[in-house]
Design a protein around this motif. Structure first.
Motif, mmCIF file in Angstrom:
data_model
loop_
_atom_site.group_PDB
_atom_site.id
_atom_site.type_symbol
_atom_site.label_atom_id
_atom_site.label_comp_id
_atom_site.label_asym_id
_atom_site.label_seq_id
_atom_site.Cartn_x
_atom_site.Cartn_y
_atom_site.Cartn_z
ATOM 1 N N GLU A 228 0.822 -1.213 0.000
ATOM 2 C CA GLU A 228 0.000 0.000 0.000
ATOM 3 C C GLU A 228 0.855 1.262 0.000
ATOM 4 O O GLU A 228 0.497 2.272 -0.599
ATOM 5 C CB GLU A 228 -0.922 0.018 1.224
ATOM 6 N N ASP A 229 1.981 1.208 0.683
ATOM 7 C CA ASP A 229 2.863 2.366 0.744
ATOM 8 C C ASP A 229 4.230 1.880 1.208
ATOM 9 O O ASP A 229 4.358 0.776 1.757
ATOM 10 C CB ASP A 229 2.310 3.420 1.706
ATOM 11 N N PHE A 230 5.261 2.703 0.979
ATOM 12 C CA PHE A 230 6.591 2.308 1.439
ATOM 13 C C PHE A 230 7.482 3.522 1.638
ATOM 14 O O PHE A 230 7.240 4.607 1.102
ATOM 15 C CB PHE A 230 7.245 1.322 0.463
ATOM 16 N N GLN A 231 8.513 3.325 2.446
ATOM 17 C CA GLN A 231 9.519 4.340 2.754
ATOM 18 C C GLN A 231 10.885 3.718 2.500
ATOM 19 O O GLN A 231 11.141 2.581 2.891
ATOM 20 C CB GLN A 231 9.409 4.763 4.225
ATOM 21 N N VAL A 232 11.784 4.476 1.858
ATOM 22 C CA VAL A 232 13.131 3.989 1.556
ATOM 23 C C VAL A 232 14.151 4.864 2.271
ATOM 24 O O VAL A 232 14.151 6.088 2.113
ATOM 25 C CB VAL A 232 13.417 3.997 0.038
ATOM 26 N N LEU A 233 15.017 4.231 3.062
ATOM 27 C CA LEU A 233 16.096 4.938 3.756
ATOM 28 C C LEU A 233 17.430 4.390 3.254
ATOM 29 O O LEU A 233 17.845 3.289 3.617
ATOM 30 C CB LEU A 233 15.983 4.749 5.271
ATOM 31 N N THR A 234 18.086 5.151 2.373
ATOM 32 C CA THR A 234 19.399 4.781 1.865
ATOM 33 C C THR A 234 20.466 5.216 2.873
ATOM 34 O O THR A 234 20.167 5.915 3.848
ATOM 35 C CB THR A 234 19.665 5.476 0.527
ATOM 36 N N PRO A 235 21.740 4.841 2.646
ATOM 37 C CA PRO A 235 22.787 5.353 3.539
ATOM 38 C C PRO A 235 22.797 6.880 3.632
ATOM 39 O O PRO A 235 23.078 7.440 4.700
ATOM 40 C CB PRO A 235 24.076 4.821 2.897
ATOM 41 N N VAL A 236 22.469 7.554 2.546
ATOM 42 C CA VAL A 236 22.408 9.019 2.568
ATOM 43 C C VAL A 236 21.285 9.495 3.494
ATOM 44 O O VAL A 236 21.452 10.439 4.272
ATOM 45 C CB VAL A 236 22.210 9.578 1.147
ATOM 46 N N ASP A 237 20.136 8.836 3.434
ATOM 47 C CA ASP A 237 19.010 9.197 4.311
ATOM 48 C C ASP A 237 19.337 8.899 5.770
ATOM 49 O O ASP A 237 18.984 9.673 6.666
ATOM 50 C CB ASP A 237 17.754 8.426 3.910
ATOM 51 N N LEU A 238 19.998 7.768 6.011
ATOM 52 C CA LEU A 238 20.359 7.408 7.384
ATOM 53 C C LEU A 238 21.331 8.423 7.975
ATOM 54 O O LEU A 238 21.283 8.724 9.170
ATOM 55 C CB LEU A 238 20.972 6.008 7.421
ATOM 56 N N GLU A 239 22.198 8.984 7.137
ATOM 57 C CA GLU A 239 23.102 10.029 7.609
ATOM 58 C C GLU A 239 22.353 11.331 7.849
ATOM 59 O O GLU A 239 22.496 11.964 8.899
ATOM 60 C CB GLU A 239 24.213 10.255 6.585
ATOM 61 N N ARG A 240 21.544 11.725 6.874
ATOM 62 C CA ARG A 240 20.867 13.019 6.944
ATOM 63 C C ARG A 240 19.833 13.059 8.068
ATOM 64 O O ARG A 240 19.762 14.025 8.825
ATOM 65 C CB ARG A 240 20.189 13.311 5.604
ATOM 66 N N GLU A 241 19.030 12.009 8.192
ATOM 67 C CA GLU A 241 17.915 12.036 9.135
ATOM 68 C C GLU A 241 18.300 11.542 10.522
ATOM 69 O O GLU A 241 17.831 12.061 11.527
ATOM 70 C CB GLU A 241 16.753 11.191 8.588
ATOM 71 N N TYR A 242 19.182 10.528 10.581
ATOM 72 C CA TYR A 242 19.476 9.906 11.876
ATOM 73 C C TYR A 242 20.892 10.175 12.370
ATOM 74 O O TYR A 242 21.286 9.673 13.425
ATOM 75 C CB TYR A 242 19.213 8.399 11.802
ATOM 76 N N GLY A 243 21.655 10.964 11.613
ATOM 77 C CA GLY A 243 22.982 11.355 12.075
ATOM 78 C C GLY A 243 24.025 10.261 12.008
ATOM 79 O O GLY A 243 25.047 10.337 12.694
ATOM 80 N N LEU A 244 23.794 9.218 11.178
ATOM 81 C CA LEU A 244 24.732 8.106 11.064
ATOM 82 C C LEU A 244 25.681 8.377 9.900
ATOM 83 O O LEU A 244 25.297 8.249 8.731
ATOM 84 C CB LEU A 244 23.974 6.790 10.839
ATOM 85 N N THR A 245 26.904 8.738 10.185
ATOM 86 C CA THR A 245 27.856 9.087 9.140
ATOM 87 C C THR A 245 27.968 7.971 8.108
ATOM 88 O O THR A 245 28.170 6.803 8.459
ATOM 89 C CB THR A 245 29.240 9.383 9.739
ATOM 90 N N GLU A 246 27.790 8.328 6.837
ATOM 91 C CA GLU A 246 27.801 7.398 5.707
ATOM 92 C C GLU A 246 26.747 6.304 5.843
ATOM 93 O O GLU A 246 26.800 5.280 5.158
ATOM 94 C CB GLU A 246 29.192 6.783 5.503
#
Length: 540
Positions: free
Chosen positions: A454-472
């Motif tokens: 029905e719906d989905f969300q994609v978190l790439t390494p770039v998203d994980l860095e930008r949103e969650y502060g995880l470098t790379e």
């Protein structure tokens, strides 16, 4: 979170992830007035539950629990504050393209029966394999909750702790060689020593590459396998579970425990700078200009974000900075969260009603070479054409997560590089392309899968860095290789949770013993601070 703020505290924790909250909880209970600063709108860091889709509670990043130390659960009274673990049985379901499948159960005899479908020899070997991992766990577990000794230091404490470690090594004698090999071997080589069936080996190999920038033939991945099997759930070794209400159920319990003792949490509070004068940390400055002072600063951020992002370079020794820049953070992990209108109907084990094939981790990786080819794609700077997928559907076990009759699925996917070299960038279009490729692969195993999305969300390494502060995008706060572990995590001479800046400490997964929802780095950091605080008080 609604408490009046003060200008100064005994301790400030930068980053409200689970390790930061663990550290804060121990400090507050010991009488140190502590402030936790979290840059996002919700406390929990990468261990949170969020309503990504209306009516669905999603564990957006971390998604299963086993490594959380039982001492922490007890000491911080987490069950009193709502923490509840839901066991899974079976633990995993691995369908294969030929419509055979393999299930791993909590019951060893049932697992042996499953393995015997592929190899009777492997079924016999499996209990011995598990016993070997348990023996290694007994050797390693005591090291998880203590500062690693520096074998090159001359201080009394380091010499004493090194001697204690040597005594433990001598106690196991001949087993030491087997244990050391686990730290250096590839998971493929290690499993080849035990099993002959490709299906059996690949089922366990995924635990050796999860969250790592490595393939099954990469040296050191045997330890990553061990790291992921040495946990426990409700006293049962090796058992993984879901947290009721999603992974945020854990961090919310930590937050409630902390606040009940008088601690303060401030969200939407991004730390722009750690204030250092004359080599001593004394406070923080937020991105909105607010300032808070403290006698102790603990950073739950990864080493690069801490030392390269929050401290002026002239406050740190040049050699230290050079080594921090060289600290490896590569990641190939993508998280895809999915809202489903019905459960997958697997060709290998049909049924849209909740069954054993839906309860545990669903492994989509038919062979070792399949995973290795997926890693080769990422090394060349492109998303894997045939990625390795671990899917969980926690709503089968926890009915609080999705609307009635519907489900939430979590896809932990490897690999996709942080920096693409295929002429494309990570954006909405390329993220959708990668998600659709994963859905296509899953549909080849469960024909109704794509139409159920029905719906989905994609978190790439770039998203994980930008949103969650995880470098790379590195979920472990740094690669967990032999040269970045134990008394060399994050760096040799700086594995004692202290830093070159006086009164500044590390308390996140970039410190020993590394990543996973374990809480041990936060625990050890707090004990380090409290030990020093007691020493100062004794001088007064």
């Amino acid at each position: 979170m609604g408490k009046d703020l003060r200008a100064s505290y005994d301790a400030i924790v930068v980053g409200g992830g689970h390790n930061g909250l663990v550290a804060a909880g121990y400090l507050q209970r010991a009488g140190l007035n502590t402030l936790v600063l979290e840059r996002r709108y919700v406390v929990g860091g990468a261990c949170v539950t969020e309503e990504v889709f209306p009516g669905y509670k999603v564990s957006t990043t971390s998604y299963v629990c086993s490594l959380l130390r039982p001492e922490i659960i007890r000491d911080l009274e987490l069950k009193r504050y709502g923490y509840e673990i839901l066991e899974r049985s079976p633990s995993s379901f691995s369908p294969f393209p030929d419509k055979r499948y393999l299930m791993f159960w909590r019951d060893a005899a049932k697992t042996q029966t499953e393995i015997a479908k592929f190899s009777k020899k492997d079924a016999v070997a499996f209990p011995q394999f598990e016993q070997k991992l348990e023996d290694l766990s007994k050797f390693v577990q005591p090291l998880l909750m203590q500062v690693p000794p520096d074998p090159t230091a001359n201080s009394f404490g380091d010499v004493l702790n090194s001697l204690k470690l040597m005594m433990r090594v001598r106690a196991i004698r001949s087993e030491l060689y087997d244990h050391l090999r686990v730290f250096s071997m590839s998971v493929a080589e290690y499993l080849d020593q035990w099993f002959e069936s490709e299906a059996v080996k690949v089922r366990m190999a995924t635990d050796g590459i999860i969250g790592a920038w490595a393939g099954p033939y990469s040296p050191g991945t045997a330890y990553v396998l061990f790291h992921h099997v040495m946990g426990e759930t409700e006293g049962k070794p090796g058992v993984w579970g879901y947290v009721r209400g999603g992974m945020g159920g854990l961090t919310q319990a930590l937050a409630k425990s902390f606040e009940a003792e008088g601690g303060t949490i401030l969200t939407n509070a991004e730390v722009a700078r750690i204030d250092v004068k004359n080599g001593i940390a004394g406070g923080v400055v937020l991105s909105d200009g607010r300032e808070f002072r403290a006698k102790r600063i603990l950073s739950n951020c990864d080493p690069k974000r801490t030392f390269l992002g929050m401290l002026p370079s002239d406050t740190l020794p040049p050699e230290f900075l050079e080594n921090i820049r060289a600290f490896r953070m590569k990641s190939g992990t993508v998280k895809i969260n999915v809202a489903l209108k019905e459960l997958p109907d697997f060709s290998a084990c049909p049924g849209k009603q909740a069954g054993p094939q839906h309860r545990g981790t669903i492994h989509i990786a038919p062979t070792m070479d399949y995973i290795e080819r997926a890693f080769e794609d990422a090394k060349q700077g492109r998303p894997s054409e045939y990625p390795s997928i671990e899917m969980t559907i926690p709503s089968v076990v926890d009915d609080t997560l999705a609307p009635a009759g519907k489900h939430v699925a979590s896809l932990f996917v490897q690999y996709a590089p942080y920096k693409r070299r295929d002429g494309k960038e990570w954006n909405d279009t390329t993220k959708k392309e990668f998600a659709e490729r994963n859905f296509e692969i899953l549909t080849s195993y469960a024909p109704n899968f794509r139409e159920s999305v029905e719906d989905f969300q994609v978190l790439t390494p770039v998203d994980l860095e930008r949103e969650y502060g995880l470098t790379e995008g590195n979920i472990m706060h740094g690669e967990m290789t032999l040269d970045q572990m134990f008394f060399m995590r994050p760096l040799a001479k700086y594995a004692k949770f202290k830093t070159p800046i006086r009164n500044l400490y590390m308390c996140g997964a970039g410190a020993h013993p590394g990543g996973g929802v374990m809480g041990a780095p936060g625990y050890i950091a707090a004990q380090t601070v409290l030990k020093e605080n007691r020493g100062l008080l004794s001088l007064l």
